[in-house]
Motif scaffolding. Structure first.
Motif, PDB file in Angstrom:
ATOM      1  N   ARG A  21       2.747  29.948  74.197  1.00 48.51           N
ATOM      2  CA  ARG A  21       4.100  30.383  73.842  1.00 48.51           C
ATOM      3  C   ARG A  21       3.961  31.786  73.083  1.00 48.51           C
ATOM      4  O   ARG A  21       3.283  31.899  72.100  1.00 48.51           O
ATOM      5  CB  ARG A  21       4.942  29.911  73.100  1.00 48.51           C
ATOM      6  N   GLY A  23       6.919  34.313  71.371  1.00 51.55           N
ATOM      7  CA  GLY A  23       8.522  34.280  71.253  1.00 51.55           C
ATOM      8  C   GLY A  23       9.160  33.186  72.022  1.00 51.55           C
ATOM      9  O   GLY A  23       8.806  32.033  71.514  1.00 51.55           O
ATOM     10  N   ASP A  24      10.042  33.688  72.756  1.00 53.99           N
ATOM     11  CA  ASP A  24      10.801  32.160  73.322  1.00 53.99           C
ATOM     12  C   ASP A  24      10.395  32.360  74.854  1.00 53.99           C
ATOM     13  O   ASP A  24      10.900  31.490  75.636  1.00 53.99           O
ATOM     14  CB  ASP A  24      12.447  32.577  73.464  1.00 53.99           C
ATOM     15  N   LYS A  45      11.204  29.462  80.251  1.00 59.29           N
ATOM     16  CA  LYS A  45      12.077  29.497  79.116  1.00 59.29           C
ATOM     17  C   LYS A  45      12.279  28.239  78.542  1.00 59.29           C
ATOM     18  O   LYS A  45      12.754  28.186  77.203  1.00 59.29           O
ATOM     19  CB  LYS A  45      13.347  30.494  79.398  1.00 59.29           C
ATOM     20  N   ASP A 242       3.799  24.887  70.561  1.00 54.86           N
ATOM     21  CA  ASP A 242       5.151  24.466  69.897  1.00 54.86           C
ATOM     22  C   ASP A 242       6.169  25.266  70.575  1.00 54.86           C
ATOM     23  O   ASP A 242       5.858  26.192  71.419  1.00 54.86           O
ATOM     24  CB  ASP A 242       5.147  24.799  68.427  1.00 54.86           C
ATOM     25  N   THR A 243       7.202  24.924  70.123  1.00 50.33           N
ATOM     26  CA  THR A 243       8.650  25.596  70.840  1.00 50.33           C
ATOM     27  C   THR A 243       9.219  26.514  69.444  1.00 50.33           C
ATOM     28  O   THR A 243       8.539  26.109  68.283  1.00 50.33           O
ATOM     29  CB  THR A 243       9.407  24.482  71.087  1.00 50.33           C
ATOM     30  N   PRO A 244      10.162  27.274  69.848  1.00 55.97           N
ATOM     31  CA  PRO A 244      10.769  28.054  68.503  1.00 55.97           C
ATOM     32  C   PRO A 244      11.374  27.001  67.612  1.00 55.97           C
ATOM     33  O   PRO A 244      11.430  27.369  66.390  1.00 55.97           O
ATOM     34  CB  PRO A 244      11.882  28.917  69.355  1.00 55.97           C
ATOM     35  N   ALA A 245      11.834  25.928  68.141  1.00 55.29           N
ATOM     36  CA  ALA A 245      12.360  24.941  67.227  1.00 55.29           C
ATOM     37  C   ALA A 245      11.425  24.182  66.420  1.00 55.29           C
ATOM     38  O   ALA A 245      11.738  23.202  65.563  1.00 55.29           O
ATOM     39  CB  ALA A 245      13.335  24.089  68.040  1.00 55.29           C
ATOM     40  N   LEU A 291      15.532  22.949  74.195  1.00 52.28           N
ATOM     41  CA  LEU A 291      15.482  24.174  74.531  1.00 52.28           C
ATOM     42  C   LEU A 291      16.748  24.280  75.487  1.00 52.28           C
ATOM     43  O   LEU A 291      16.957  23.227  76.353  1.00 52.28           O
ATOM     44  CB  LEU A 291      14.403  24.364  75.451  1.00 52.28           C
TER      45      LEU A 291
END
Length: 506
Positions: A21, A23-24, A45, A242-245, A291
């Motif tokens: 990953r 950014g997003d 995304k 990982d994800t942004p969250a 997401l």
């Protein structure tokens, strides 16, 4: 809003996936073996909708084997098990090439539109994984059973001559496939090494080793031993991200019979510094990710209709290096022209075979073939392409007669050439014919059916179906393929239009 992801994420042959990953955006690379352009780079995304945005290279060697010359080939070799990293504004992709006995590292600042710079590392580094350590030093981790660590120059251009080179871990030896498929990562102060193992008589399983220091003592455990209730085919091989969250996932793969090895998204939670995969050790067939679904990423991977207009669609790949002088998408508007400049004895030896991944549970590939430019003793059509292949097409006879033929590869000789049983179906008066192949992967049937039509309304079936079988000689899932060749250099050509791959859900 959450997005519901159904496994396999892509129901096609995208083996040995690596996901990062930035950014997003999520990026994925996979093994591409003998297909060109190679190493597809995919973007998402939402971890559900993936698009092929580019390829790592058009070709990476000009040797005879990569061009199918003088009886040589790279079937089942080429680029294996990529490692992808993002470090200080640059993207790096690394892979080992089994036939060239070398390791390649590509680098760019723009993964979608940039130019890739290449370094070649001499020697085999089986299933390599790149690590950019916190002190600025760079390493390759690789191997089968015995896992090695090799230090590189900081710019990844070569092996560091005075650097670290030693055994990192000796994994448990088993009868079958020992631990390999390295994914080496530094997460929250610990080093993690993810590996795949396939003991004889069992299914693929996912291992993890961890240590507080790079060269310290590693402890390991099995993270996942599950088949998602599909034929005892284990889900394994991949790293975590990982994800942004702040959610964590792994992208692994599963053998799905003749269609190939398909990416599977697995939830990751953490307990006492160990990653735990799935729900209570089971891979979820469907899971929610935190997401928002992004419909702006076109679903080329699961498109209901894929076409080649004036420019080649990004989902199509050549079998081995193409002869650029032997095809055109411009000479006849709206058509793909394959020119018979390179004589071949049978399909696997023919250059400029254009391929498209098949899709489970079943799918249908169709094409309109115009034979006006073909010459005597030339053959053109479409194929279910793997080591054991089948095709339907038109063969031009000595008198110029056009005969619909069906061929099934039944075995191979000791020299590797195919033993093909070809049967005549019908002589046609016109020069155009519609051809299609139905690929049925439902309940692991793995059968391909061949049909033809002169008017696209009344379809006639071939005499036999092909029992598809995923074989390691190609190490790739079955593909829908377009071809044209002759045994002599007469330089006729075949034109193809109305290219489509329709996925069927039931």
């Amino acid at each position: 809003m959450k997005t519901v992801v159904t496994n396999p994420v892509l129901r096609m042959d995208y083996p040995d996936p690596e996901v990062i990953r930035v950014g997003d955006s999520f990026y994925m690379t996979t093994t591409s073996t003998h297909f060109m352009p190679g190493v597809p780079i995919m973007k998402s995304k939402d971890l559900k909708n993936w698009e092929v945005i580019s390829y790592l290279y058009d070709t990476f060697s000009d040797c005879e084997a990569h061009k199918l010359e003088n009886g040589k080939s790279i079937y089942g070799a080429g680029a294996w098990a990529t490692s992808m990293r993002y470090h200080k504004g640059k993207y790096y992709v690394c892979f080992n090439c089994n036939d060239r006995k070398q390791t390649y590292i590509y680098c760019t600042e723009n993964i979608e539109d940039g130019v890739w710079q290449r370094s070649v590392i001499k020697g085999m580094h089986h299933d390599p994984s790149l690590l950019f350590d916190t002190d600025g030093r760079v390493y390759l981790v690789y191997g089968n059973g015995t896992i090695w660590i090799q230090e590189l120059e900081e710019n990844c251009s070569d092996i560091r001559q005075d650097g670290i080179h030693q055994i990192l871990i000796d994994t448990p030896q088993v009868e079958g496939l020992n631990c390999e498929g390295s994914h080496f990562q530094y997460i929250d102060g610990k080093y993690y090494l993810f590996l795949i193992q396939w003991p004889k008589g069992r299914r693929r399983i996912q291992w993890c080793y961890r240590s507080d220091t790079l060269l310290g003592a590693y402890e390991g455990r099995i993270l996942l031993d599950d088949c998602m209730e599909y034929g005892n085919e284990g889900v394994a091989q991949g790293g975590v991200f990982d994800t942004p969250a702040g959610e964590w996932y792994a992208m692994l793969f599963q053998d799905r019979g003749a269609v190939g090895r398909c990416p599977v998204l697995v939830r990751v939670t953490w307990k006492d510094g160990w990653p735990e995969l799935g729900r209570k050790g089971k891979v979820e067939k469907q899971l929610e990710v935190d997401l928002e679904e992004n419909l702006h990423i076109s679903k080329k991977g699961e498109s209901k209709s894929l076409h080649i207009p004036q420019q080649m669609d990004s989902m199509w790949e050549w079998n081995h290096n193409p002869d650029k002088d032997a095809f055109s998408v411009a000479e006849r508007k709206g058509w793909l022209r394959l020119k018979n400049k390179n004589p071949a004895s049978e399909l696997e030896r023919a250059r400029n075979i254009l391929t498209l991944r098949t899709i489970e549970p079943w799918c249908c590939g169709e094409v309109l073939l115009d034979t006006e430019g073909m010459k005597e003793n030339e053959l053109a059509g479409c194929a279910a392409f793997q080591n054991t292949y089948g095709y339907i097409g038109i063969r031009i006879g000595n008198s110029g007669a056009r005969t619909i033929v069906q061929g099934i590869c039944e075995d191979h000789r000791k020299d590797g050439t195919a033993i093909v049983r070809e049967e005549s179906l019908e002589e046609i008066k016109g020069k155009k014919v519609y051809l299609r192949i139905i690929f049925d992967f439902r309940e692991r049937r793995d059968r391909a059916w061949f049909e033809y039509s002169e008017d696209n309304e009344i379809w006639k079936a071939g005499k036999r179906y092909l029992q598809m079988n995923y074989q390691l000689e190609h190490f790739a899932g079955y593909r829908f393929a377009l071809f044209s060749f002759g045994e002599e250099n007469q330089e006729g050509y075949a034109d193809f239009q109305f290219l489509a791959m329709e996925q069927k859900e039931k």
